[in-house]
Design a protein around this motif. Structure first.
Motif, PDB file in Angstrom:
ATOM      1  N   LYS A  60       0.807  -1.230   0.000  1.00 10.45           N
ATOM      2  CA  LYS A  60       0.000   0.000   0.000  1.00 10.45           C
ATOM      3  C   LYS A  60       0.840   1.281   0.000  1.00 10.45           C
ATOM      4  N   ASN A  61       1.817   1.359   0.863  1.00 12.98           N
ATOM      5  CA  ASN A  61       2.607   2.593   0.986  1.00 12.98           C
ATOM      6  C   ASN A  61       4.012   2.465   0.407  1.00 12.98           C
ATOM      7  N   SER A  91       9.368   1.812  -7.197  1.00 10.84           N
ATOM      8  CA  SER A  91      10.589   1.009  -7.304  1.00 10.84           C
ATOM      9  C   SER A  91      10.571  -0.165  -6.316  1.00 10.84           C
ATOM     10  N   GLU A  92      10.015   0.030  -5.127  1.00 13.72           N
ATOM     11  CA  GLU A  92       9.901  -1.065  -4.156  1.00 13.72           C
ATOM     12  C   GLU A  92       8.928  -2.138  -4.665  1.00 13.72           C
ATOM     13  N   ILE A  93       7.861  -1.697  -5.302  1.00 16.68           N
ATOM     14  CA  ILE A  93       6.887  -2.650  -5.846  1.00 16.68           C
ATOM     15  C   ILE A  93       7.499  -3.414  -7.015  1.00 16.68           C
ATOM     16  N   ARG A  94       8.251  -2.720  -7.849  1.00 17.48           N
ATOM     17  CA  ARG A  94       8.944  -3.409  -8.958  1.00 17.48           C
ATOM     18  C   ARG A  94       9.921  -4.448  -8.423  1.00 17.48           C
ATOM     19  N   GLU A  95      10.639  -4.107  -7.372  1.00 16.39           N
ATOM     20  CA  GLU A  95      11.588  -5.039  -6.755  1.00 16.39           C
ATOM     21  C   GLU A  95      10.851  -6.261  -6.195  1.00 16.39           C
ATOM     22  N   TRP A  96       9.742  -6.036  -5.506  1.00 18.35           N
ATOM     23  CA  TRP A  96       8.928  -7.120  -4.974  1.00 18.35           C
ATOM     24  C   TRP A  96       8.427  -8.011  -6.113  1.00 18.35           C
ATOM     25  N   SER A  97       7.935  -7.381  -7.177  1.00 20.21           N
ATOM     26  CA  SER A  97       7.422  -8.127  -8.334  1.00 20.21           C
ATOM     27  C   SER A  97       8.507  -8.966  -8.987  1.00 20.21           C
ATOM     28  N   GLN A  98       9.701  -8.422  -9.069  1.00 17.88           N
ATOM     29  CA  GLN A  98      10.807  -9.165  -9.676  1.00 17.88           C
ATOM     30  C   GLN A  98      11.146 -10.402  -8.850  1.00 17.88           C
ATOM     31  N   LYS A  99      11.103 -10.278  -7.532  1.00 18.39           N
ATOM     32  CA  LYS A  99      11.371 -11.432  -6.664  1.00 18.39           C
ATOM     33  C   LYS A  99      10.318 -12.514  -6.880  1.00 18.39           C
ATOM     34  N   VAL A 100       9.047 -12.109  -6.946  1.00 18.06           N
ATOM     35  CA  VAL A 100       7.975 -13.081  -7.163  1.00 18.06           C
ATOM     36  C   VAL A 100       8.131 -13.731  -8.536  1.00 18.06           C
ATOM     37  N   TYR A 101       8.421 -12.927  -9.544  1.00 15.07           N
ATOM     38  CA  TYR A 101       8.625 -13.461 -10.894  1.00 15.07           C
ATOM     39  C   TYR A 101       9.766 -14.487 -10.899  1.00 15.07           C
ATOM     40  N   ASN A 102      10.872 -14.149 -10.256  1.00 16.47           N
ATOM     41  CA  ASN A 102      12.010 -15.071 -10.202  1.00 16.47           C
ATOM     42  C   ASN A 102      11.635 -16.372  -9.502  1.00 16.47           C
ATOM     43  N   GLN A 103      10.843 -16.275  -8.431  1.00 12.94           N
ATOM     44  CA  GLN A 103      10.390 -17.479  -7.737  1.00 12.94           C
ATOM     45  C   GLN A 103       9.494 -18.324  -8.643  1.00 12.94           C
ATOM     46  N   LEU A 104       8.633 -17.680  -9.397  1.00 14.52           N
ATOM     47  CA  LEU A 104       7.790 -18.413 -10.344  1.00 14.52           C
ATOM     48  C   LEU A 104       8.650 -19.134 -11.376  1.00 14.52           C
ATOM     49  N   LYS A 105       9.620 -18.414 -11.888  1.00 15.41           N
ATOM     50  CA  LYS A 105      10.501 -19.001 -12.902  1.00 15.41           C
ATOM     51  C   LYS A 105      11.285 -20.187 -12.328  1.00 15.41           C
ATOM     52  N   GLU A 147      -2.495 -21.677 -15.962  1.00 18.33           N
ATOM     53  CA  GLU A 147      -3.462 -20.612 -15.728  1.00 18.33           C
ATOM     54  C   GLU A 147      -3.141 -19.936 -14.402  1.00 18.33           C
ATOM     55  N   PHE A 148      -3.214 -18.621 -14.392  1.00 17.32           N
ATOM     56  CA  PHE A 148      -2.900 -17.823 -13.212  1.00 17.32           C
ATOM     57  C   PHE A 148      -4.158 -17.092 -12.769  1.00 17.32           C
ATOM     58  N   TYR A 149      -4.538 -17.296 -11.508  1.00 17.77           N
ATOM     59  CA  TYR A 149      -5.688 -16.623 -10.925  1.00 17.77           C
ATOM     60  C   TYR A 149      -5.168 -15.579  -9.950  1.00 17.77           C
ATOM     61  N   ILE A 150      -5.418 -14.342 -10.266  1.00 17.21           N
ATOM     62  CA  ILE A 150      -4.916 -13.238  -9.451  1.00 17.21           C
ATOM     63  C   ILE A 150      -5.978 -12.856  -8.432  1.00 17.21           C
ATOM     64  N   LEU A 151      -5.646 -13.080  -7.156  1.00 17.28           N
ATOM     65  CA  LEU A 151      -6.533 -12.713  -6.051  1.00 17.28           C
ATOM     66  C   LEU A 151      -5.863 -11.588  -5.278  1.00 17.28           C
ATOM     67  N   ALA A 152      -5.673 -10.492  -5.956  1.00 18.84           N
ATOM     68  CA  ALA A 152      -4.998  -9.338  -5.360  1.00 18.84           C
ATOM     69  C   ALA A 152      -5.369  -8.099  -6.162  1.00 18.84           C
ATOM     70  N   GLY A 153      -5.138  -6.973  -5.544  1.00 24.29           N
ATOM     71  CA  GLY A 153      -5.385  -5.711  -6.227  1.00 24.29           C
ATOM     72  C   GLY A 153      -4.309  -5.418  -7.266  1.00 24.29           C
ATOM     73  N   LYS A 154      -4.589  -4.430  -8.100  1.00 23.90           N
ATOM     74  CA  LYS A 154      -3.703  -4.091  -9.213  1.00 23.90           C
ATOM     75  C   LYS A 154      -2.280  -3.768  -8.767  1.00 23.90           C
TER      76      LYS A 154
END
Length: 87
Positions: free
Chosen positions: A19-20, A24-38, A48-55
């Motif tokens: 939220k706050n 750049s912090e959100i991009r960093e978080w997203s990159q970590k999640v992406y790397n974990q997925l990979k 199939e990916f079901y997104i249960l989160a806000g934008k």
């Protein structure tokens, strides 16, 4: 806090969100999640990916590489989301 989670893994309670966070912090978080997925060898084309989160949580994560994405909360207000979660 935990990034990508195994649905079977129990975690301790925490009160943290994006939220706050800055873009750049959100991009960093997203990159970590992406790397974990990979690393977990998901198939970005056929899985199939079901997104249960806000934008805020998928804005930098979901790219054209993801072919089958379902946004479960899209166009839903908080009341509808809470009702969905209580089912």
């Amino acid at each position: 806090k935990y990034h990508l989670l195994d649905p079977e893994k129990e975690i301790s309670w925490y009160d943290e969100s994006l939220k706050n966070k800055s873009a750049s912090e959100i991009r960093e978080w997203s990159q970590k999640v992406y790397n974990q997925l990979k690393e977990s060898r998901v198939d970005f084309v056929n899985d199939e990916f079901y997104i249960l989160a806000g934008k805020k949580y998928y804005k930098y994560l979901i790219t054209d590489e993801f072919k089958k994405v379902h946004y479960v909360y899209e166009n839903k207000g908080i009341g509808q989301i809470l009702q969905f979660l209580s089912i």
